[in-house]
Write a protein that holds these residues in place. Structure first.
Motif: not given
Length: 310
Positions: A24-53
């Motif tokens: 979108d305007p103001g954004e760039v697209r990145v070809r991802v080479t690596a990404a790290s695992v964070n607690g936030f990712d597990l929380a989204v996967a578990a559905g815990w972020m539904a009330g926040f985002f």
């Protein structure tokens, strides 16, 4: 493109084929080479972020990444196709993510050029974790000389925060469950590295009157809140609201969310690029092994777990 995503509300994350996002305007697209695992990712996967985002399905998991700019949106300057970058997907809704062949991020405050000294895995482990560590440090008034207990210190945020707080003059008491973990924390600047299994006795020996600050990155804060002085700070990147904190009538609860900023990313890449800040990677997994990586997260790992994608 291939992505690890939640396809619809209530579904478990899975490897899916989805459309490649457009910046979108103001954004760039990145070809991802690596990404790290964070607690936030597990929380989204578990559905815990539904009330926040807001969730715009399919929701691709993964928050921080390294990669190469692939396309530039309208209004973006100073970033070109082919630039090697690191960053965070930090939009007010969840849709794009880092566990995919491509992601999009804000050009201003969402990504920055990756220092040459960092590998892709190290670069992918700096933006979100480092922004969180900086936010925690900023919440401690005049850290020099303060006794700061860090519980969960061997994780990605913890290993960065120990370095930043020690450099700011704090007397850091860092917890680790393994000998290797405690030895690393000492190398990173912790004044005291203690076994979580003997936490109370160890901390009471170091700080008989209690610590000034406790930083909660893992576990049950009710197990160590009593080690903080009356009126002291209990800072958490896990608890999202002051009413979730133990001893809130006696302590000062400080929930932290590590949103990136251009200033934070500049500071982090400057420190990491000069070698003053070490980024610790425990292990790497392939894209097909993301489920295994999620299962390993927080289980005596030291530093970050990284998914290699590109």
């Amino acid at each position: 493109m291939k992505a690890f995503a939640v396809g619809a509300q209530g579904e478990q994350p899975a490897h899916l084929e989805i459309d490649t996002p457009e910046p979108d305007p103001g954004e760039v697209r990145v070809r991802v080479t690596a990404a790290s695992v964070n607690g936030f990712d597990l929380a989204v996967a578990a559905g815990w972020m539904a009330g926040f985002f807001e969730h715009r399905y399919p929701v691709v998991l993964g928050r921080e990444f390294a990669g190469v700019v692939d396309a530039v949106g309208e209004g973006v300057s100073g970033i070109d196709v082919g630039d090697r970058v690191l960053g965070v997907v930090s939009k007010p809704f969840l849709r794009e993510g880092a566990f995919a062949e491509y992601t999009t991020a804000y050009a201003d405050g969402g990504l920055i050029g990756a220092p040459e000294i960092l590998t892709d895995s190290e670069a992918a482990s700096l933006a979100h974790t480092g922004s969180t560590a900086l936010a925690i440090l900023a919440s401690i008034p005049e850290p020099e000389g303060k006794k700061v207990l860090v519980v969960g210190a061997t994780g990605g945020v913890g290993t960065l925060f120990v370095q930043l707080a020690s450099a700011a003059g704090a007397e850091v008491i860092a917890t680790g469950r393994t000998v290797d973990g405690r030895e690393l924390l000492s190398e990173l600047g912790a004044a005291h590295s203690v076994d979580y299994a003997t936490l109370e006795a160890s901390v009471r020996e170091i700080a008989p009157d209690g610590v000034d600050v406790a930083v909660h990155l893992k576990g049950d804060p009710g197990e160590f809140a009593s080690l903080v002085k009356d009126g002291g700070l209990l800072i958490s990147s896990v608890l999202y609201s002051p009413d979730m904190f133990p001893d809130a009538d006696r302590l000062t609860p400080v929930p932290i969310a590590g949103y990136p900023s251009a200033e934070a990313l500049e500071r982090l890449t400057g420190l990491a690029g000069s070698g003053e800040l070490r980024v610790i990677v425990d292990r790497e997994h392939s894209f097909d092994e993301i489920g295994q990586a999620f299962g390993e997260y927080g289980h005596e790992t030291i530093g970050n777990i990284v998914i290699r994608i590109g």
